[in-house]
Write an enzyme that holds these catalytic residues in place. Structure first.
Site, mmCIF file in Angstrom:
data_model
loop_
_atom_site.group_PDB
_atom_site.id
_atom_site.type_symbol
_atom_site.label_atom_id
_atom_site.label_comp_id
_atom_site.label_asym_id
_atom_site.label_seq_id
_atom_site.Cartn_x
_atom_site.Cartn_y
_atom_site.Cartn_z
ATOM 1 N N HIS A 15 9.274 21.662 37.839
ATOM 2 C CA HIS A 15 9.886 22.785 37.681
ATOM 3 C C HIS A 15 11.360 23.188 37.391
ATOM 4 O O HIS A 15 11.733 24.147 36.718
ATOM 5 C CB HIS A 15 9.480 24.037 38.953
ATOM 6 C CG HIS A 15 7.650 23.722 38.897
ATOM 7 N ND1 HIS A 15 7.050 24.843 39.108
ATOM 8 C CD2 HIS A 15 6.888 22.776 39.023
ATOM 9 C CE1 HIS A 15 5.900 24.565 39.010
ATOM 10 N NE2 HIS A 15 5.714 23.493 39.058
ATOM 11 N N ASP A 120 10.043 31.341 40.001
ATOM 12 C CA ASP A 120 8.627 30.793 39.366
ATOM 13 C C ASP A 120 7.659 31.645 39.822
ATOM 14 O O ASP A 120 7.285 31.960 40.962
ATOM 15 C CB ASP A 120 8.916 29.479 40.156
ATOM 16 C CG ASP A 120 7.908 28.346 39.791
ATOM 17 O OD1 ASP A 120 6.858 28.682 39.219
ATOM 18 O OD2 ASP A 120 8.522 27.236 39.527
HETATM 19 O O1 UPG Z 1 11.639 8.914 34.867
HETATM 20 C C1 UPG Z 1 11.603 10.029 34.763
HETATM 21 C C2 UPG Z 1 10.427 10.620 34.695
HETATM 22 C C3 UPG Z 1 10.467 12.169 34.407
HETATM 23 N N1 UPG Z 1 11.631 12.695 34.269
HETATM 24 C C4 UPG Z 1 11.524 14.059 33.927
HETATM 25 O O2 UPG Z 1 10.757 14.803 34.870
HETATM 26 C C5 UPG Z 1 10.068 15.923 34.145
HETATM 27 C C6 UPG Z 1 8.630 15.830 34.754
HETATM 28 O O3 UPG Z 1 7.897 17.068 34.251
HETATM 29 P P1 UPG Z 1 6.627 17.004 33.870
HETATM 30 O O4 UPG Z 1 6.232 16.053 32.661
HETATM 31 O O5 UPG Z 1 6.200 18.335 33.433
HETATM 32 O O6 UPG Z 1 5.588 16.443 34.948
HETATM 33 P P2 UPG Z 1 5.654 16.766 36.766
HETATM 34 O O7 UPG Z 1 6.837 16.237 37.108
HETATM 35 O O8 UPG Z 1 4.294 16.166 36.883
HETATM 36 O O9 UPG Z 1 5.611 18.460 36.598
HETATM 37 C C7 UPG Z 1 4.560 19.371 37.528
HETATM 38 O O10 UPG Z 1 5.119 20.465 36.836
HETATM 39 C C8 UPG Z 1 4.791 20.796 35.438
HETATM 40 C C9 UPG Z 1 5.289 22.049 34.965
HETATM 41 O O11 UPG Z 1 4.829 23.118 35.569
HETATM 42 C C10 UPG Z 1 3.537 20.880 35.171
HETATM 43 O O12 UPG Z 1 2.924 20.705 33.619
HETATM 44 C C11 UPG Z 1 2.699 19.290 35.728
HETATM 45 O O13 UPG Z 1 1.414 19.015 35.328
HETATM 46 C C12 UPG Z 1 3.189 19.281 37.119
HETATM 47 O O14 UPG Z 1 2.741 17.788 37.479
HETATM 48 C C13 UPG Z 1 10.169 15.759 32.677
HETATM 49 O O15 UPG Z 1 11.369 16.694 32.535
HETATM 50 C C14 UPG Z 1 10.877 14.358 32.620
HETATM 51 O O16 UPG Z 1 12.045 14.293 31.642
HETATM 52 C C15 UPG Z 1 12.704 12.005 34.092
HETATM 53 O O17 UPG Z 1 13.734 12.543 33.641
HETATM 54 N N2 UPG Z 1 12.772 10.600 34.489
#
Ligand code: UPG
Length: 479
Positions: A15, A120
């Site tokens: 988020h 949000d």
């Molecule tokens: O090593 C890593 C791993 C992840 N990321 C970043 O972390 C974010 C992860 O976001 P996302 O892929 O959306 O996963 P979640 O962290 O699981 O996000 C939560 O929030 C999202 C937006 O609401 C939902 O779609 C997901 O299902 C929910 O689990 C992204 O921008 C990635 O680029 C990094 O920078 N480095």
């Protein structure tokens, strides 16, 4: 005097990231931004209690409590505790803060009064409190439009007897009740909490919460979604009648440069990009399950075996809390040993740079919406292992609607991992679809494209709201 927007994300990485990119867009448009973290995350980010971002003097970070003890895990296992704590403790702290930042309150912080809140949609109290204090509020949903539409459809799904999906039901059966998706949505593609119940045949508590919060977003002045018409035209058209206004602006990470500070909750291991530099073009599998997913040791073992058998070098993000901090060193060693020099493991990667790297051939992802958009924007094919919430729906879109990914469903078996990784690395068709979609998305965010135009319209909307806020007398504080 320019508008001043308070941007308040849910305190989770998925988020924070896109709302920070959104904040960067507001700064580019000349607005002031106060970005509100929780105290816990602010400390993790190494930010002072109130800090103005050095490169952007119109951006500052403030924080409020999330009400939980510092050692609380705050992961997928206990989201209800976080939501409940924020709805009570955070609500009070946020109200006091916003009351001190709005027009008419005495202040000497060098920032103009807050004239608008973008909160949000998972924090509905932030929207209610703002409006009570005379500050207009917009809802921002960080997940996909298609999953948001599925949540909005929950009353209809219940009426049709589709939800809750009982244990043992045929998950491949088609689902009625989510408009525009009848042709391809199966039970397994509904947001994860549609499966299972509260123990008495009622809705799962998390589904109840998210469906209620989604319905609440309809009352905000407008809804902002990190998406674009090329990706979700039909879902957007079905959402529009429920809203006062909708702005589809995305992928935000590709539109606006994230400010230097305030972003990653884990320490990024930049060394992995040097490792990628040493790999041949399109040969590496990038593995990341986002910031919340938790896997068992058995699932870890299946992933590892499947990846090794697929035979490609891989870069794996293994967060310390993903399998359990006590296991992490052992599992990291297991990856290195099994990979025999062809594997690199990090606790957190600079993901957007990784996906942009010429060496990456496919992305084994949990299909979180940010990861989905990041892979789409770079034209990288995916293998999806959806973990929870919206990820099942996103995964289905990649596989069945856009043709850019393969859906492992939510089973984790080494033979399936091996087969799908091989296919994603070799399939000309997947790569072609991924690159064509990336091209379309680039047009959406370019000058004159739909996302670029929607963003301009949104800035105009916020400026209009801000003029009327400054002109109005703040209502008396009720608490
Ligand atoms: O090593 C890593 C791993 C992840 N990321 C970043 O972390 C974010 C992860 O976001 P996302 O892929 O959306 O996963 P979640 O962290 O699981 O996000 C939560 O929030 C999202 C937006 O609401 C939902 O779609 C997901 O299902 C929910 O689990 C992204 O921008 C990635 O680029 C990094 O920078 N480095």
């Amino acid at each position: 005097m320019a508008a001043h927007v308070l941007v308040f994300p849910c305190p989770a990485q998925g988020h924070i990231n896109c709302m920070l990119h959104f904040a960067a867009g507001l700064l580019d448009a000349g607005l002031h931004v106060t970005f509100l973290h929780t105290d816990h995350n602010r400390r993790r980010l190494g930010l002072a209690a109130s800090v103005v971002e050095a490169d952007s003097p119109r951006l500052r970070f403030l924080s409020v409590t999330d009400g939980l003890p510092d050692d609380h895990p705050r992961t997928a296992g206990d989201l209800v505790a976080l939501v409940e704590s924020m709805m009570t403790t955070t609500r009070v702290a946020y109200r006091a803060l916003l009351a001190s930042l709005r027009a008419g309150a005495p202040r000497d912080d060098g920032f103009p009064p807050v004239t608008c809140v973008v909160a949000d949609g998972m924090l509905p109290f932030a929207i209610n409190v703002a409006e009570e204090l005379g500050v207009p509020a917009l809802a921002f949903r960080t997940a996909s439009a298609c999953s948001f539409l599925a949540y909005l459809s929950v009353p209809k799904l219940v009426e049709l007897g589709e939800v809750p999906v009982p244990a043992g039901a045929d998950l491949d059966a088609p689902v009625r009740g989510v408009p525009g998706m009848e042709g391809f949505l199966r039970r397994r593609d509904l947001p994860s909490f549609c499966r299972g119940d509260d123990g008495t045949g009622g809705l799962h508590p998390m589904l109840k919460i998210i469906a209620e919060f989604s319905a609440h977003s309809c009352n905000a002045r407008a809804l902002i979604l990190n998406t674009t018409a090329s990706l979700e035209r039909s879902a957007l058209a079905h959402i529009a009648p429920h809203m006062r206004d909708v702005f589809a602006i995305g992928p935000l990470h590709a539109m606006f440069q994230q400010p230097a500070a305030g972003g990653a909750l884990w320490r990024e291991d930049d060394g992995c990009t040097a490792w990628l530099d040493s790999q041949a073009d399109g040969t590496v599998v990038y593995v990341s399950l986002g910031s919340l997913a938790i896997i068992s040791v058995e699932e870890f073992t299946e992933f590892l075996s499947g990846l090794v058998s697929a035979g490609h070098p891989f870069l794996w993000v293994l967060r310390p809390d993903m399998v359990g901090a006590s296991q992490n060193a052992v599992l990291q060693d297991a990856i290195k040993a099994a990979g025999r020099g062809k594997a690199r493991v990090v606790e957190w990667a600079p993901q957007r740079d990784v996906l942009r790297h010429r060496a990456v051939g496919c992305f084994l992802t949990h299909a979180g919406w940010n990861s989905t958009l990041e892979s789409v924007a770079e034209g990288v094919p995916t293998v999806c292992w959806p973990f929870f919430v919206d990820q099942q729906t996103n995964s289905r879109f990649m596989a069945a609607v856009w043709g850019t990914g393969l859906d492992m469903k939510d089973v984790c078996e080494r033979a399936v991992v091996e087969r799908m990784v091989r296919e994603a690395m070799e399939s000309v068709e997947l790569r072609r679809s991924a690159q064509a979609l990336a091209q379309q998305v680039r047009q959406d965010i370019a000058h004159g494209g739909s996302s670029a135009e929607e963003f301009k319209r949104l800035v105009g909307f916020i400026n209009e709201l801000s003029i009327s806020t400054r002109g109005s007398t703040p209502s008396p504080d009720k608490e």
